[in-house]
Design a protein around this motif. Structure first.
Motif, short mmCIF file in Angstrom:
data_model
loop_
_atom_site.label_atom_id
_atom_site.label_comp_id
_atom_site.label_asym_id
_atom_site.label_seq_id
_atom_site.Cartn_x
_atom_site.Cartn_y
_atom_site.Cartn_z
N LYS A 122 53.27 56.50 77.71
CA LYS A 122 53.94 56.66 79.00
C LYS A 122 55.23 57.46 78.87
O LYS A 122 55.49 58.36 79.65
CB LYS A 122 54.23 55.30 79.63
CG LYS A 122 53.01 54.62 80.19
CD LYS A 122 53.37 53.30 80.84
CE LYS A 122 52.12 52.61 81.38
NZ LYS A 122 52.42 51.29 81.92
N THR A 125 54.46 61.14 77.83
CA THR A 125 53.83 61.84 78.95
C THR A 125 54.86 62.12 80.04
O THR A 125 54.87 63.19 80.66
CB THR A 125 52.65 61.02 79.51
OG1 THR A 125 51.70 60.82 78.45
CG2 THR A 125 51.97 61.73 80.66
N TYR A 126 55.74 61.17 80.27
CA TYR A 126 56.82 61.33 81.24
C TYR A 126 57.70 62.53 80.85
O TYR A 126 58.05 63.37 81.68
CB TYR A 126 57.64 60.04 81.32
CG TYR A 126 58.84 60.12 82.23
CD1 TYR A 126 58.70 60.11 83.61
CD2 TYR A 126 60.13 60.19 81.70
CE1 TYR A 126 59.79 60.17 84.44
CE2 TYR A 126 61.24 60.26 82.53
CZ TYR A 126 61.07 60.25 83.90
OH TYR A 126 62.16 60.31 84.71
N ASP A 128 56.80 65.04 79.01
CA ASP A 128 55.97 66.22 79.23
C ASP A 128 56.02 66.63 80.70
O ASP A 128 56.18 67.81 81.02
CB ASP A 128 54.53 65.94 78.80
CG ASP A 128 53.57 67.05 79.19
OD1 ASP A 128 53.94 68.24 79.08
OD2 ASP A 128 52.45 66.72 79.62
N ASN A 129 55.92 65.66 81.59
CA ASN A 129 55.97 65.95 83.03
C ASN A 129 57.31 66.56 83.44
O ASN A 129 57.37 67.48 84.26
CB ASN A 129 55.69 64.70 83.85
CG ASN A 129 54.25 64.22 83.70
OD1 ASN A 129 53.36 64.98 83.34
ND2 ASN A 129 54.04 62.95 83.95
N ILE A 130 58.39 66.05 82.86
CA ILE A 130 59.72 66.60 83.16
C ILE A 130 59.79 68.06 82.72
O ILE A 130 60.27 68.92 83.47
CB ILE A 130 60.82 65.77 82.46
CG1 ILE A 130 60.95 64.40 83.13
CG2 ILE A 130 62.16 66.51 82.47
CD1 ILE A 130 61.87 63.44 82.40
N LYS A 131 59.31 68.34 81.52
CA LYS A 131 59.32 69.73 81.03
C LYS A 131 58.45 70.63 81.91
O LYS A 131 58.81 71.77 82.18
CB LYS A 131 58.84 69.80 79.57
CG LYS A 131 59.80 69.16 78.60
CD LYS A 131 61.13 69.87 78.62
CE LYS A 131 62.14 69.20 77.74
NZ LYS A 131 63.46 69.81 77.85
N GLU A 132 57.34 70.10 82.37
CA GLU A 132 56.44 70.87 83.25
C GLU A 132 57.17 71.21 84.56
O GLU A 132 57.11 72.35 85.03
CB GLU A 132 55.18 70.06 83.53
CG GLU A 132 54.12 70.79 84.30
CD GLU A 132 53.40 71.86 83.49
OE1 GLU A 132 53.14 72.94 84.07
OE2 GLU A 132 53.12 71.64 82.31
N ILE A 133 57.89 70.24 85.10
CA ILE A 133 58.64 70.46 86.34
C ILE A 133 59.77 71.47 86.12
O ILE A 133 60.02 72.33 86.96
CB ILE A 133 59.19 69.13 86.90
CG1 ILE A 133 58.03 68.28 87.42
CG2 ILE A 133 60.23 69.36 87.99
CD1 ILE A 133 58.39 66.85 87.74
N TRP A 136 58.32 74.83 86.35
CA TRP A 136 57.42 75.05 87.48
C TRP A 136 57.88 76.30 88.24
O TRP A 136 59.06 76.54 88.44
CB TRP A 136 57.44 73.83 88.40
CG TRP A 136 56.51 73.98 89.56
CD1 TRP A 136 55.17 73.81 89.55
CD2 TRP A 136 56.87 74.32 90.90
NE1 TRP A 136 54.65 74.02 90.79
CE2 TRP A 136 55.68 74.35 91.65
CE3 TRP A 136 58.06 74.63 91.53
CZ2 TRP A 136 55.65 74.66 92.99
CZ3 TRP A 136 58.03 74.93 92.88
CH2 TRP A 136 56.83 74.95 93.60
N TRP A 154 54.89 69.80 74.19
CA TRP A 154 55.23 68.54 74.85
C TRP A 154 53.97 67.72 75.16
O TRP A 154 54.00 66.50 75.12
CB TRP A 154 56.06 68.79 76.11
CG TRP A 154 57.46 69.13 75.74
CD1 TRP A 154 58.00 70.38 75.60
CD2 TRP A 154 58.52 68.22 75.43
NE1 TRP A 154 59.30 70.30 75.22
CE2 TRP A 154 59.66 68.98 75.11
CE3 TRP A 154 58.61 66.84 75.39
CZ2 TRP A 154 60.87 68.41 74.74
CZ3 TRP A 154 59.82 66.26 75.04
CH2 TRP A 154 60.94 67.04 74.72
N LYS A 155 52.88 68.40 75.45
CA LYS A 155 51.62 67.69 75.73
C LYS A 155 51.07 67.02 74.47
O LYS A 155 50.37 66.03 74.54
CB LYS A 155 50.58 68.66 76.30
CG LYS A 155 50.86 69.09 77.71
CD LYS A 155 49.71 69.84 78.30
CE LYS A 155 49.97 70.37 79.68
NZ LYS A 155 50.83 69.60 80.54
#
Length: 186
Positions: A122, A125-126, A128-133, A136, A154-155
């Motif tokens: 978790k 993955t969180y 990773d999501n921050i880096k994706e945003i 973006w 990050w993934k």
């Protein structure tokens, strides 16, 4: 550091309550340094030759219960590099010198995750999501190859964590807070 007067009180209590069974007594202290001072305090309380109680730090006790050997930081970075190479395509694998720079930081992060008993999947993955945003963009062409590789890294973090954890477990090894999290091994 533990207050010396506190250790003197422990020494008096141990001698008073367990003088007949000192050699079969185990005392757990917060750190290894306190052991030296407690032994000194016990010596001051005892006038005859005796076998001292077993005195261990909480870290040593957890390591003993877990059945895992604590890996020193230098050995750990090499173990992690071995895991990294197994998970990374040869064409994308970084040299040990480059890996060591970010690998040490990542190992500290893994240790923090284990220290606070967080769910690594978790948390990673969180992140990773921050880096994706952060990267973006409405314009898909704005992503460079470097950004794409950065996001791919990050993934992979949850996989790096779980692979390292399992590798160390198979080898009956662990790092400080990983050992605390792992629990007793058979």
């Amino acid at each position: 550091m533990v207050d010396p007067s506190f250790l003197e009180k422990i020494a008096k209590t141990v001698i008073h309550n367990y003088s007949d069974s000192l050699s079969s007594t185990i005392i757990v202290l917060p750190n290894k340094r306190a052991k030296v001072f407690l032994i000194d305090a016990l010596k001051k309380q005892i006038n005859t030759p005796v076998f001292l109680p077993e005195i261990v730090s909480i870290e040593d006790l957890v390591q003993k219960i877990s059945g895992l050997r604590l890996v020193d930081p230098i050995e750990l970075i090499f173990e992690f590099y071995e895991v990294y190479l197994k998970l990374t395509k040869n064409s994308e694998a970084q040299s040990f010198e480059v890996f060591a720079n970010w690998g040490k930081t990542l190992l500290q992060d893994f240790n923090e995750i284990d220290r606070y008993l967080l769910d690594p999947t978790k948390i990673l993955t969180y992140l990773d999501n921050i880096k994706e945003i952060e990267h973006w963009s409405l314009n898909a062409e704005a992503r460079t190859e470097l950004i794409a590789k950065h996001l791919e890294f990050w993934k992979l973090l949850p996989n790096y964590y779980s692979s390292l954890y399992n590798y160390l477990l198979e080898e009956k090894k662990g790092y400080q807070d990983d050992i605390s999290r792992s629990g007793p091994q058979n």
